[in-house]
Design a protein around this motif. Structure first.
Motif, PDB file in Angstrom:
ATOM      1  N   LEU A 121       0.523  -1.382   0.475  1.00 20.59           N
ATOM      2  CA  LEU A 121      -0.386  -0.218  -0.383  1.00 20.59           C
ATOM      3  C   LEU A 121       0.905   1.132  -0.288  1.00 20.59           C
ATOM      4  CD1 LEU A 121      -2.682   1.485   0.229  1.00 20.59           C
ATOM      5  CD2 LEU A 121      -2.451   1.137   2.887  1.00 20.59           C
ATOM      6  N   VAL A 122       0.649   1.876  -1.115  1.00 22.44           N
ATOM      7  CA  VAL A 122       1.760   3.534  -1.033  1.00 22.44           C
ATOM      8  C   VAL A 122       0.441   4.830  -1.541  1.00 22.44           C
ATOM      9  CG1 VAL A 122       2.845   4.482  -2.278  1.00 22.44           C
ATOM     10  CG2 VAL A 122       3.191   2.381  -2.310  1.00 22.44           C
ATOM     11  N   LEU A 123       0.301   5.246  -0.004  1.00 26.69           N
ATOM     12  CA  LEU A 123       0.067   6.369   0.237  1.00 26.69           C
ATOM     13  C   LEU A 123       0.557   7.615  -0.113  1.00 26.69           C
ATOM     14  CD1 LEU A 123      -2.173   5.805   3.480  1.00 26.69           C
ATOM     15  CD2 LEU A 123      -2.743   5.194   1.196  1.00 26.69           C
ATOM     16  N   ASP A 124       0.074   8.331  -0.684  1.00 24.26           N
ATOM     17  CA  ASP A 124       0.316   9.955  -1.624  1.00 24.26           C
ATOM     18  C   ASP A 124       0.502  10.883  -1.437  1.00 24.26           C
ATOM     19  OD1 ASP A 124       2.286  11.603  -3.449  1.00 24.26           O
ATOM     20  OD2 ASP A 124       2.269  10.849  -4.981  1.00 24.26           O
ATOM     21  N   GLU A 169       5.143   4.043   2.261  1.00 22.36           N
ATOM     22  CA  GLU A 169       4.474   2.625   1.895  1.00 22.36           C
ATOM     23  C   GLU A 169       4.986   1.749   2.831  1.00 22.36           C
ATOM     24  OE1 GLU A 169       7.205  -1.280  -0.492  1.00 22.36           O
ATOM     25  OE2 GLU A 169       7.832   1.219  -1.288  1.00 22.36           O
ATOM     26  N   PHE A 170       3.376   1.236   2.715  1.00 24.45           N
ATOM     27  CA  PHE A 170       2.925   0.370   3.968  1.00 24.45           C
ATOM     28  C   PHE A 170       3.153  -1.275   3.750  1.00 24.45           C
ATOM     29  CE2 PHE A 170       1.310   4.167   4.892  1.00 24.45           C
ATOM     30  CZ  PHE A 170       1.282   3.995   6.103  1.00 24.45           C
ATOM     31  N   GLU A 171       3.136  -2.480   4.330  1.00 21.32           N
ATOM     32  CA  GLU A 171       3.114  -3.654   3.784  1.00 21.32           C
ATOM     33  C   GLU A 171       1.777  -4.286   4.705  1.00 21.32           C
ATOM     34  OE1 GLU A 171       6.880  -5.751   4.045  1.00 21.32           O
ATOM     35  OE2 GLU A 171       7.862  -4.795   2.526  1.00 21.32           O
ATOM     36  N   ARG A 172       1.606  -5.087   4.228  1.00 14.61           N
ATOM     37  CA  ARG A 172       0.702  -6.889   4.572  1.00 14.61           C
ATOM     38  C   ARG A 172       1.482  -6.938   5.760  1.00 14.61           C
ATOM     39  NH1 ARG A 172      -4.993  -7.328   3.872  1.00 14.61           N
ATOM     40  NH2 ARG A 172      -4.716  -6.709   1.973  1.00 14.61           N
TER      41      ARG A 172
END
Length: 142
Positions: free
Chosen positions: A123-126, A137-140
Protein backbone atom coordinates in the motif's frame (compact mmCIF):
# COMPACT_ATOMS: atom_id res chain seq x y z
CA UNK A 1 34.51 -13.69 -28.15
CA UNK A 2 32.42 -10.65 -27.21
CA UNK A 3 29.21 -12.63 -27.65
CA UNK A 4 30.35 -15.45 -25.39
CA UNK A 5 31.51 -12.95 -22.75
CA UNK A 6 28.15 -11.20 -22.90
CA UNK A 7 26.30 -14.52 -22.58
CA UNK A 8 28.47 -15.45 -19.61
CA UNK A 9 27.69 -12.13 -17.86
CA UNK A 10 23.97 -12.53 -18.48
CA UNK A 11 24.08 -16.09 -17.10
CA UNK A 12 26.00 -14.98 -14.01
CA UNK A 13 23.54 -12.16 -13.37
CA UNK A 14 20.64 -14.65 -13.16
CA UNK A 15 22.39 -17.12 -10.85
CA UNK A 16 20.95 -16.82 -7.38
CA UNK A 17 17.80 -14.96 -8.43
CA UNK A 18 14.72 -16.04 -6.54
CA UNK A 19 11.84 -16.30 -9.00
CA UNK A 20 9.21 -15.87 -6.29
CA UNK A 21 10.76 -12.53 -5.30
CA UNK A 22 10.71 -11.31 -8.88
CA UNK A 23 7.10 -12.44 -9.32
CA UNK A 24 6.00 -10.80 -6.05
CA UNK A 25 7.50 -7.49 -7.13
CA UNK A 26 5.98 -7.80 -10.59
CA UNK A 27 2.51 -8.15 -9.09
CA UNK A 28 2.91 -4.79 -7.38
CA UNK A 29 3.33 -2.91 -10.64
CA UNK A 30 -0.32 -3.57 -11.45
CA UNK A 31 -2.19 -1.47 -8.89
CA UNK A 32 -5.93 -1.74 -8.34
CA UNK A 33 -8.14 0.85 -10.00
CA UNK A 34 -11.51 -0.72 -9.13
CA UNK A 35 -13.01 0.93 -6.04
CA UNK A 36 -14.93 -2.14 -4.83
CA UNK A 37 -11.90 -4.43 -5.14
CA UNK A 38 -9.73 -1.83 -3.41
CA UNK A 39 -12.17 -1.59 -0.48
CA UNK A 40 -11.97 -5.35 0.01
CA UNK A 41 -8.20 -5.48 -0.47
CA UNK A 42 -7.50 -2.60 1.93
CA UNK A 43 -9.00 -4.33 4.96
CA UNK A 44 -6.39 -5.74 7.31
CA UNK A 45 -3.25 -4.61 9.11
CA UNK A 46 -0.49 -2.62 7.44
CA UNK A 47 2.97 -1.73 8.78
CA UNK A 48 4.83 1.36 7.61
CA UNK A 49 8.08 0.24 5.97
CA UNK A 50 9.32 3.19 3.89
CA UNK A 51 8.99 6.97 3.91
CA UNK A 52 9.65 8.80 0.64
CA UNK A 53 10.78 12.36 1.38
CA UNK A 54 13.11 15.04 0.06
CA UNK A 55 15.55 14.51 2.93
CA UNK A 56 18.10 11.69 2.82
CA UNK A 57 17.35 8.61 4.95
CA UNK A 58 14.09 9.80 6.55
CA UNK A 59 13.11 8.18 9.83
CA UNK A 60 10.47 5.47 9.50
CA UNK A 61 8.27 5.67 12.60
CA UNK A 62 6.73 2.54 14.13
CA UNK A 63 3.27 2.97 12.61
CA UNK A 64 0.59 0.38 11.94
CA UNK A 65 -2.77 0.91 10.25
CA UNK A 66 -5.68 -1.39 11.08
CA UNK A 67 -8.39 -1.05 8.44
CA UNK A 68 -11.96 -2.41 8.67
CA UNK A 69 -15.07 -1.62 6.59
CA UNK A 70 -15.43 1.98 7.75
CA UNK A 71 -12.45 2.96 9.94
CA UNK A 72 -8.70 3.26 9.78
CA UNK A 73 -7.17 2.93 13.23
CA UNK A 74 -3.65 4.31 13.61
CA UNK A 75 -1.20 2.71 16.05
CA UNK A 76 2.13 4.38 16.83
CA UNK A 77 4.71 2.52 18.90
CA UNK A 78 2.04 0.17 20.22
CA UNK A 79 -0.50 2.88 21.20
CA UNK A 80 -3.69 3.78 19.36
CA UNK A 81 -3.32 7.43 18.39
CA UNK A 82 -6.13 8.07 15.90
CA UNK A 83 -9.16 6.59 14.21
CA UNK A 84 -10.63 7.93 10.96
CA UNK A 85 -13.65 7.18 8.81
CA UNK A 86 -12.66 6.64 5.21
CA UNK A 87 -13.94 6.15 1.69
CA UNK A 88 -12.13 5.28 -1.50
CA UNK A 89 -12.83 7.35 -4.60
CA UNK A 90 -11.72 7.14 -8.19
CA UNK A 91 -9.96 10.24 -9.53
CA UNK A 92 -10.20 11.67 -13.05
CA UNK A 93 -6.69 10.24 -13.62
CA UNK A 94 -7.99 6.64 -13.23
CA UNK A 95 -6.24 6.28 -9.89
CA UNK A 96 -7.66 5.94 -6.39
CA UNK A 97 -7.80 8.42 -3.54
CA UNK A 98 -8.26 7.56 0.12
CA UNK A 99 -10.60 10.20 1.59
CA UNK A 100 -10.54 10.42 5.38
CA UNK A 101 -12.11 12.65 8.01
CA UNK A 102 -8.64 13.43 9.41
CA UNK A 103 -7.18 16.92 9.35
CA UNK A 104 -3.73 18.04 8.20
CA UNK A 105 -1.27 17.37 10.98
CA UNK A 106 2.08 18.77 11.97
CA UNK A 107 3.39 15.31 12.80
CA UNK A 108 5.80 13.57 10.47
CA UNK A 109 3.12 11.49 8.84
CA UNK A 110 -0.66 11.36 8.48
CA UNK A 111 -3.44 9.83 6.36
CA UNK A 112 -5.00 13.10 5.21
CA UNK A 113 -6.65 12.38 1.81
CA UNK A 114 -3.67 10.77 0.04
CA UNK A 115 -3.53 9.25 -3.42
CA UNK A 116 -3.54 5.49 -2.96
CA UNK A 117 -1.80 2.71 -4.85
CA UNK A 118 -2.75 -0.75 -3.68
CA UNK A 119 -1.78 -4.26 -4.64
CA UNK A 120 -1.94 -7.54 -2.76
CA UNK A 121 0.67 -6.91 -0.06
CA UNK A 122 1.69 -3.32 -0.69
CA UNK A 123 0.00 0.00 0.00
CA UNK A 124 1.46 3.36 -1.01
CA UNK A 125 -0.11 6.55 0.32
CA UNK A 126 1.07 9.63 -1.58
CA UNK A 127 0.36 12.91 0.19
CA UNK A 128 1.85 14.92 -2.66
CA UNK A 129 5.36 13.70 -3.42
CA UNK A 130 5.46 15.92 -6.53
CA UNK A 131 5.04 18.98 -4.28
CA UNK A 132 7.66 17.86 -1.72
CA UNK A 133 5.23 16.19 0.66
CA UNK A 134 6.12 12.68 1.82
CA UNK A 135 4.83 9.37 0.58
CA UNK A 136 4.42 6.27 2.72
CA UNK A 137 4.77 2.61 1.82
CA UNK A 138 3.12 -0.08 3.92
CA UNK A 139 3.35 -3.86 3.84
CA UNK A 140 0.45 -6.11 4.79
CA UNK A 141 1.04 -7.95 8.05
CA UNK A 142 -2.44 -9.59 8.30
Amino acid sequence: MKTSLLCFLVLVSFVGCDKTDVNARAKCTDYLTNVLRAKNQLRGEWKLTTVYAMIPNPIVPDVKLVVDKTYITVWETGRQTDQYRYTIEKTPFKTLQLKTDSHPQTTWWSVYNPAMRLCQNRLVLDTGMASDNPGYEFERIR
